[in-house]
Write a protein that holds these residues in place. Sequence first.
Motif, PDB file in Angstrom:
ATOM      1  N   ALA A  18       0.832  -1.191   0.000  1.00 23.30           N
ATOM      2  CA  ALA A  18       0.000   0.000   0.000  1.00 23.30           C
ATOM      3  C   ALA A  18       0.870   1.246   0.000  1.00 23.30           C
ATOM      4  O   ALA A  18       1.970   1.257   0.554  1.00 23.30           O
ATOM      5  N   GLY A  19       0.342   2.313  -0.605  1.00 22.64           N
ATOM      6  CA  GLY A  19       1.117   3.532  -0.722  1.00 22.64           C
ATOM      7  C   GLY A  19       0.565   4.665   0.110  1.00 22.64           C
ATOM      8  O   GLY A  19       0.324   4.504   1.295  1.00 22.64           O
ATOM      9  N   ALA A 143       4.939 -15.984   4.925  1.00 28.59           N
ATOM     10  CA  ALA A 143       4.417 -15.268   3.760  1.00 28.59           C
ATOM     11  C   ALA A 143       5.135 -15.702   2.488  1.00 28.59           C
ATOM     12  O   ALA A 143       4.525 -15.837   1.425  1.00 28.59           O
ATOM     13  N   ARG A 144       6.443 -15.975   2.609  1.00 24.77           N
ATOM     14  CA  ARG A 144       7.232 -16.346   1.441  1.00 24.77           C
ATOM     15  C   ARG A 144       8.517 -17.028   1.921  1.00 24.77           C
ATOM     16  O   ARG A 144       8.886 -16.940   3.101  1.00 24.77           O
ATOM     17  N   TYR A 145       9.178 -17.681   0.981  1.00 21.73           N
ATOM     18  CA  TYR A 145      10.384 -18.448   1.267  1.00 21.73           C
ATOM     19  C   TYR A 145      11.437 -18.116   0.226  1.00 21.73           C
ATOM     20  O   TYR A 145      11.118 -17.705  -0.899  1.00 21.73           O
ATOM     21  N   ALA A 146      12.703 -18.316   0.590  1.00 27.02           N
ATOM     22  CA  ALA A 146      13.783 -18.181  -0.379  1.00 27.02           C
ATOM     23  C   ALA A 146      13.676 -19.299  -1.410  1.00 27.02           C
ATOM     24  O   ALA A 146      12.998 -20.311  -1.202  1.00 27.02           O
ATOM     25  N   MET A 147      14.366 -19.129  -2.521  1.00 29.81           N
ATOM     26  CA  MET A 147      14.243 -20.103  -3.596  1.00 29.81           C
ATOM     27  C   MET A 147      14.894 -21.443  -3.266  1.00 29.81           C
ATOM     28  O   MET A 147      14.636 -22.436  -3.940  1.00 29.81           O
ATOM     29  N   ASP A 148      15.688 -21.493  -2.199  1.00 29.63           N
ATOM     30  CA  ASP A 148      16.189 -22.794  -1.752  1.00 29.63           C
ATOM     31  C   ASP A 148      15.232 -23.450  -0.757  1.00 29.63           C
ATOM     32  O   ASP A 148      15.516 -24.521  -0.227  1.00 29.63           O
ATOM     33  N   PRO A 156       5.134 -11.010   8.534  1.00 32.41           N
ATOM     34  CA  PRO A 156       4.362 -11.933   9.358  1.00 32.41           C
ATOM     35  C   PRO A 156       3.889 -13.136   8.540  1.00 32.41           C
ATOM     36  O   PRO A 156       3.733 -13.056   7.312  1.00 32.41           O
ATOM     37  N   ARG A 157       3.658 -14.259   9.215  1.00 27.75           N
ATOM     38  CA  ARG A 157       3.048 -15.394   8.545  1.00 27.75           C
ATOM     39  C   ARG A 157       1.674 -14.994   8.011  1.00 27.75           C
ATOM     40  O   ARG A 157       1.010 -14.113   8.558  1.00 27.75           O
ATOM     41  N   TYR A 212      -3.385 -11.325   0.689  1.00 28.28           N
ATOM     42  CA  TYR A 212      -2.623 -11.071  -0.537  1.00 28.28           C
ATOM     43  C   TYR A 212      -2.284  -9.591  -0.720  1.00 28.28           C
ATOM     44  O   TYR A 212      -1.400  -9.258  -1.524  1.00 28.28           O
ATOM     45  N   TRP A 213      -2.927  -8.680   0.007  1.00 27.77           N
ATOM     46  CA  TRP A 213      -2.517  -7.276  -0.024  1.00 27.77           C
ATOM     47  C   TRP A 213      -1.148  -7.110   0.636  1.00 27.77           C
ATOM     48  O   TRP A 213      -0.451  -6.128   0.392  1.00 27.77           O
ATOM     49  N   GLU A 214      -0.808  -8.009   1.545  1.00 28.77           N
ATOM     50  CA  GLU A 214       0.471  -8.006   2.260  1.00 28.77           C
ATOM     51  C   GLU A 214       0.716  -6.697   3.001  1.00 28.77           C
ATOM     52  O   GLU A 214       1.800  -6.104   2.932  1.00 28.77           O
TER      53      GLU A 214
END
Length: 412
Positions: A18-19, A143-148, A156-157, A212-214
Amino acid sequence: MRRRFVVPVLLGVAALVAGAAAGPRAMPPEEQLITAPGYRAQPAYADNGQEAADLRWLASGTVPGSGTPWQDMARWALVDVHAHLEMNGTVSAGPGGPWDHFWPRDGSFAAVALSRSGHPSDAASVLDRLARLEFDPAVGFQARYAMDGSPLTDRPRQSDGCGWVLWAIAEVRRDDDAGVPPSASELRDRCVRTLTGLVDGGRRLPPPSPDYWEVPVTRTSLGTVAPMLAGLAAAGRDYAATGDLEASSRTHATVARLATTVERGMGPGYERFGDDGGLDASLVVLLPPFTAEDDLPAGMVRAVEKALAHYQREASQPAGGVAPGVQWLKPGGASWTPQTALVALSDAAGGHGHAADLRLAWLDAHRTAHGSLPEKVTRTGRPAGPAPLVWTASLVVLTLAELDGTSASAAS
């Protein structure tokens, strides 16, 4: 193996952040297009053998939308998804930089797109990687993971992740059992337990969590609970498909209670926070192809359909797509392709083929010079943000499969 890219981080650009606060809107400069050096600069290949490899991979499956005006878009969308898939099953969201991470949501959509296009082994690799990610039984995925595959803890989760994953497992299995690895059964059970606990068996809304807005939230959003409801409903069907009728019955009972709770807590307007926050694209997740007939009360479905019609009008942007929500705070008037493609998928699954075609035509007309689907389209109609965006590419493939009548939901 995915081709690795490096892209400089550009100031002022981030995925779904968000901005400016509400107030008089001074239009900022339009965002620029971001892609990785070395990626396609035009709808052609360098003479490095990659074209032959991509053609072999495409020929090993099917291209939804073949023979339609959208065939070229579909081919490049599939190539882009495959190009961002690692041998270890992670899928990056986009071309390097801040997008060179693995989101459970984006990975779930990529797995279904790979399955739907006849690449079950690739879909299985994504689901297997999801099964092996670090996981908190009380909340779920990062929320996300590294590519490994290692966890990233800078955000946050997001408790909606299990909902997307449960939906993906069920969809892939309905396409082809070969797309579901052995590890998916334990992943399904773990996600069902986590979601069931978060909603107390369907008796309450889950605690607030970024969706998904994160962005941080203090109230439960529809973007969090809608994927949970759809995912649990999908898990109930998946348990039945694998012969566990007791688990299927138990999960469907949770879905019935949770649907009543959502109807009471989010209806009748189904705004982002129920009675305020404006309408947003997560409404789509309460409709086909994310839910099936009889998953939700008929009155709830009618109210959501009405809200979705209002969202499409109120979230329309100058270039012709939609914003993630009618109160989306990021200035600039950009259209967001994932939400526009979500609406197209919903239209296709709901039998509104002409409306889906119009959305697909818009997406097709706003691809980059190298044929990829970008994250955004500026207010004056230029592709912007990261390109390709794997979530949008996956959604286009799924929409075309719905229109072809070859999807799992279309076949049911």
